[in-house]
Design a protein around this motif. Sequence first.
Motif, mmCIF file in Angstrom:
data_model
loop_
_atom_site.group_PDB
_atom_site.id
_atom_site.type_symbol
_atom_site.label_atom_id
_atom_site.label_comp_id
_atom_site.label_asym_id
_atom_site.label_seq_id
_atom_site.Cartn_x
_atom_site.Cartn_y
_atom_site.Cartn_z
ATOM 1 N N THR A 184 38.982 39.706 37.077
ATOM 2 C CA THR A 184 38.495 39.033 35.986
ATOM 3 C C THR A 184 37.172 40.010 35.724
ATOM 4 O OG1 THR A 184 39.101 36.972 36.600
ATOM 5 C CG2 THR A 184 37.315 37.064 35.179
ATOM 6 N N LYS A 209 37.961 42.741 33.838
ATOM 7 C CA LYS A 209 38.524 42.583 32.379
ATOM 8 C C LYS A 209 37.296 42.518 31.429
ATOM 9 C CE LYS A 209 43.033 40.522 32.882
ATOM 10 N NZ LYS A 209 44.042 39.300 33.020
ATOM 11 N N VAL A 268 37.788 35.908 28.430
ATOM 12 C CA VAL A 268 38.558 36.020 29.465
ATOM 13 C C VAL A 268 39.029 35.135 30.292
ATOM 14 C CG1 VAL A 268 39.075 37.660 31.458
ATOM 15 C CG2 VAL A 268 37.949 38.390 29.555
#
Length: 208
Positions: A180, A183, A29
Amino acid sequence: MKKIGIFVYEGVEPIEMAIFGTFSMAKRVVADLDMFLVSQDGGDVILANGLVVKAHHSFSSCPPIDALIICGGPGWPKQVNNPEALQFIEAHRETLTASVCTGAMIFAATGLLDGKVATTKASYADGEVDPFEVFRGRFPKVELSRAGIVDLGKQVTGGGVSLCIDTALHVLAKLYDEETADKVARVICYDVARAANMRERGIQVAAA
């Protein structure tokens, strides 16, 4: 490049290597992330029940880091009396530092949590001593919370064992942002578990 050092020592609980695994998957990511294991002397470290890992760095060779993670496990009592380990943690007092599980005992031994709120391992097996009682006996200047994570800003403590994943995700949210962390939680199939943990245990934000 964000650099995260994970402090390991003899007797760390192997499940806490999920911290490294979480950050490893996070690189899918966010590419600008590097993580490594650091121990007092570097090289081979024998974890609880015989798993051997190789620390990438010793205390003396550890490069500058953006976050330090203190692992927990049955080896913690030796580390609370290890001046080298406590000095290493103290030297990073201005760095984002997080403990997981009984790693909070090591964190507390530095004195950096005195007068503050923290959490540690809350659940334990039959016949074991309540870690909260051990903590209170050793570190009476620290107020204990049963939250899953306690966030003091630069200092974070996480609850027991598998909550090392939640703590690692929380560190990612602080280094980057909550999107973040969300994810990464989805990538590692932990989004449902994380949401449940947040509902049941929550994050306590307290004064530093």
